[in-house]
Design a protein around this motif. Structure first.
Motif, PDB file in Angstrom:
ATOM      1  N   GLU A   1       5.070  61.588  59.595  1.00  0.00           N
ATOM      2  CA  GLU A   1       5.460  62.268  58.354  1.00  0.00           C
ATOM      3  C   GLU A   1       6.980  62.275  58.195  1.00  0.00           C
ATOM      4  O   GLU A   1       7.500  62.068  57.086  1.00  0.00           O
ATOM      5  CB  GLU A   1       4.918  63.698  58.349  1.00  0.00           C
ATOM      6  CG  GLU A   1       5.196  64.487  57.082  1.00  0.00           C
ATOM      7  CD  GLU A   1       4.559  63.906  55.814  1.00  0.00           C
ATOM      8  OE1 GLU A   1       5.069  64.215  54.719  1.00  0.00           O
ATOM      9  OE2 GLU A   1       3.568  63.135  55.915  1.00  0.00           O
ATOM     10  N   ILE A   2       7.694  62.498  59.289  1.00  0.00           N
ATOM     11  CA  ILE A   2       9.166  62.467  59.230  1.00  0.00           C
ATOM     12  C   ILE A   2       9.626  61.071  58.818  1.00  0.00           C
ATOM     13  O   ILE A   2      10.510  60.904  57.971  1.00  0.00           O
ATOM     14  CB  ILE A   2       9.783  62.873  60.591  1.00  0.00           C
ATOM     15  CG1 ILE A   2       9.446  64.337  60.906  1.00  0.00           C
ATOM     16  CG2 ILE A   2      11.306  62.678  60.572  1.00  0.00           C
ATOM     17  CD1 ILE A   2       9.723  64.739  62.360  1.00  0.00           C
ATOM     18  N   ASP A   3       9.016  60.047  59.401  1.00  0.00           N
ATOM     19  CA  ASP A   3       9.342  58.655  59.078  1.00  0.00           C
ATOM     20  C   ASP A   3       9.104  58.379  57.588  1.00  0.00           C
ATOM     21  O   ASP A   3       9.936  57.779  56.902  1.00  0.00           O
ATOM     22  CB  ASP A   3       8.472  57.737  59.946  1.00  0.00           C
ATOM     23  CG  ASP A   3       8.804  56.262  59.753  1.00  0.00           C
ATOM     24  OD1 ASP A   3       9.949  55.864  60.071  1.00  0.00           O
ATOM     25  OD2 ASP A   3       7.922  55.502  59.304  1.00  0.00           O
ATOM     26  N   LYS A   4       7.965  58.855  57.087  1.00  0.00           N
ATOM     27  CA  LYS A   4       7.598  58.647  55.680  1.00  0.00           C
ATOM     28  C   LYS A   4       8.598  59.320  54.737  1.00  0.00           C
ATOM     29  O   LYS A   4       9.071  58.715  53.766  1.00  0.00           O
ATOM     30  CB  LYS A   4       6.190  59.219  55.455  1.00  0.00           C
ATOM     31  CG  LYS A   4       5.663  59.083  54.028  1.00  0.00           C
ATOM     32  CD  LYS A   4       4.219  59.580  53.979  1.00  0.00           C
ATOM     33  CE  LYS A   4       4.050  60.570  52.852  1.00  0.00           C
ATOM     34  NZ  LYS A   4       2.707  61.186  52.868  1.00  0.00           N
ATOM     35  N   GLN A   5       8.927  60.575  55.040  1.00  0.00           N
ATOM     36  CA  GLN A   5       9.846  61.321  54.161  1.00  0.00           C
ATOM     37  C   GLN A   5      11.283  60.799  54.285  1.00  0.00           C
ATOM     38  O   GLN A   5      12.040  60.805  53.305  1.00  0.00           O
ATOM     39  CB  GLN A   5       9.777  62.820  54.463  1.00  0.00           C
ATOM     40  CG  GLN A   5       8.420  63.462  54.208  1.00  0.00           C
ATOM     41  CD  GLN A   5       7.960  63.356  52.762  1.00  0.00           C
ATOM     42  OE1 GLN A   5       8.764  63.223  51.840  1.00  0.00           O
ATOM     43  NE2 GLN A   5       6.645  63.413  52.562  1.00  0.00           N
ATOM     44  N   ALA A   6      11.654  60.361  55.477  1.00  0.00           N
ATOM     45  CA  ALA A   6      12.990  59.768  55.665  1.00  0.00           C
ATOM     46  C   ALA A   6      13.121  58.497  54.821  1.00  0.00           C
ATOM     47  O   ALA A   6      14.157  58.257  54.181  1.00  0.00           O
ATOM     48  CB  ALA A   6      13.220  59.460  57.135  1.00  0.00           C
ATOM     49  N   LYS A   7      12.047  57.697  54.814  1.00  0.00           N
ATOM     50  CA  LYS A   7      12.053  56.457  54.024  1.00  0.00           C
ATOM     51  C   LYS A   7      12.231  56.760  52.535  1.00  0.00           C
ATOM     52  O   LYS A   7      13.008  56.098  51.844  1.00  0.00           O
ATOM     53  CB  LYS A   7      10.752  55.690  54.260  1.00  0.00           C
ATOM     54  CG  LYS A   7      10.743  54.317  53.616  1.00  0.00           C
ATOM     55  CD  LYS A   7       9.473  53.560  53.935  1.00  0.00           C
ATOM     56  CE  LYS A   7       9.528  52.164  53.300  1.00  0.00           C
ATOM     57  NZ  LYS A   7       8.284  51.416  53.547  1.00  0.00           N
ATOM     58  N   LYS A   8      11.539  57.793  52.053  1.00  0.00           N
ATOM     59  CA  LYS A   8      11.667  58.177  50.638  1.00  0.00           C
ATOM     60  C   LYS A   8      13.099  58.562  50.289  1.00  0.00           C
ATOM     61  O   LYS A   8      13.536  58.418  49.150  1.00  0.00           O
ATOM     62  CB  LYS A   8      10.751  59.368  50.328  1.00  0.00           C
ATOM     63  CG  LYS A   8       9.282  59.013  50.195  1.00  0.00           C
ATOM     64  CD  LYS A   8       8.483  60.255  49.793  1.00  0.00           C
ATOM     65  CE  LYS A   8       6.990  59.938  49.753  1.00  0.00           C
ATOM     66  NZ  LYS A   8       6.197  61.152  49.493  1.00  0.00           N
ATOM     67  N   ASN A   9      13.818  59.087  51.275  1.00  0.00           N
ATOM     68  CA  ASN A   9      15.200  59.521  51.054  1.00  0.00           C
ATOM     69  C   ASN A   9      16.215  58.480  51.517  1.00  0.00           C
ATOM     70  O   ASN A   9      17.416  58.761  51.566  1.00  0.00           O
ATOM     71  CB  ASN A   9      15.444  60.853  51.761  1.00  0.00           C
ATOM     72  CG  ASN A   9      14.772  62.021  51.045  1.00  0.00           C
ATOM     73  OD1 ASN A   9      15.330  62.558  50.105  1.00  0.00           O
ATOM     74  ND2 ASN A   9      13.570  62.380  51.473  1.00  0.00           N
ATOM     75  N   ASN A  10      15.695  57.291  51.873  1.00  0.00           N
ATOM     76  CA  ASN A  10      16.564  56.196  52.305  1.00  0.00           C
ATOM     77  C   ASN A  10      17.462  56.600  53.479  1.00  0.00           C
ATOM     78  O   ASN A  10      18.664  56.350  53.488  1.00  0.00           O
ATOM     79  CB  ASN A  10      17.416  55.701  51.125  1.00  0.00           C
ATOM     80  CG  ASN A  10      17.991  54.322  51.390  1.00  0.00           C
ATOM     81  OD1 ASN A  10      17.423  53.546  52.169  1.00  0.00           O
ATOM     82  ND2 ASN A  10      19.119  54.017  50.778  1.00  0.00           N
ATOM     83  N   ARG A  11      16.836  57.277  54.454  1.00  0.00           N
ATOM     84  CA  ARG A  11      17.579  57.777  55.615  1.00  0.00           C
ATOM     85  C   ARG A  11      16.854  57.392  56.895  1.00  0.00           C
ATOM     86  O   ARG A  11      15.660  57.103  56.885  1.00  0.00           O
ATOM     87  CB  ARG A  11      17.675  59.317  55.585  1.00  0.00           C
ATOM     88  CG  ARG A  11      18.374  59.885  54.388  1.00  0.00           C
ATOM     89  CD  ARG A  11      18.500  61.401  54.531  1.00  0.00           C
ATOM     90  NE  ARG A  11      19.358  61.765  55.658  1.00  0.00           N
ATOM     91  CZ  ARG A  11      19.176  62.832  56.441  1.00  0.00           C
ATOM     92  NH1 ARG A  11      18.168  63.653  56.230  1.00  0.00           N
ATOM     93  NH2 ARG A  11      20.004  63.085  57.432  1.00  0.00           N
TER      94      ARG A  11
END
Length: 220
Positions: A96-106
């Motif tokens: 989930e952290i990976d998924k949300q980080a990707k959405k924020n380009n981080r």
């Protein structure tokens, strides 16, 4: 000015390789600003909503650490700004952290939480679960997280030998992880030690201490 004095006093006892996280959970922004004005930039919170509110209000050069247990459905609220997540204790949460980080380009830095205490109430992976996690194909596929080390909480006890044993155990697990050298990792951090035991934690190899009450005073 007690907060500023407390900070100066604690920092004077820390070796230069040890990072101080000022644990500011439940404390008002005015208290955090006293610490900020005394030079502190790294703050640790244990509730995502509270951290997000403080992030909105406070200067943007603050480095926010999430030190509490993380619910997967709340990750999206901190993904735009959180610097380090201490309590990663499952593959599901990491995904989930990976998924949300990707959405924020981080790329979000994470510590894997290891269960070192005798208390069942504390969260964390055991050594077998840790190795299974970092060896899994799902872990290797992640592109937006980076594991920078481990975190652990010792048993809440007056038995110093017990605490020392648990801290040493975490250091050994960290060194084993370094030998494995998993993908998605840049291993340099052992987060252990709080107000009551941080000196012992440093003696056992801690590179990051989480100190709250010794800076801000007790909590209600």
């Amino acid at each position: 000015m007690a907060i500023a004095e407390n900070l100066v006093s604690i920092k004077s006892t820390l070796p230069k390789q040890v990072t101080l996280v000022a644990v500011s959970k439940t404390k008002p922004v005015s208290d955090l600003m006293q610490a900020y004005e005394a030079g502190q930039r790294i703050f640790g919170e244990n509730k995502i909503q509270e951290m997000a509110e403080k992030y909105q209000e406070m200067p943007k050069d603050i480095i926010w650490h999430m030190i509490g247990h993380v619910q997967t459905n709340k990750v999206k609220f901190m993904a735009p700004f959180v610097h380090l997540i201490h309590g990663v204790d499952s593959l599901k949460l990491l995904q989930e952290i990976d998924k949300q980080a990707k959405k924020n380009n981080r790329i979000i830095d994470c510590l894997l939480q290891i269960h070192i205490a005798e208390e069942e109430t504390k969260f964390g992976l055991n050594q077998e679960e840790l190795i299974a996690l970092v060896s899994s194909s799902l872990f290797e596929e992640m592109k937006n997280i980076q594991i920078i080390g481990v975190m652990g909480m010792a048993t809440f006890t007056d038995d110093k030998d017990q605490v020392k044993k648990e801290f040493s155990h975490l250091k050994n697990i960290f060194e084993n992880l370094q030998r494995i050298n998993p993908k998605n990792s840049q291993l340099n951090t052992i987060s252990m030690g709080m107000s009551g035991d941080y000196q012992m934690a440093i003696d056992c190899g801690s590179t990051m201490v989480r100190i709250g009450s010794s800076i801000f005073g007790g909590r209600n």
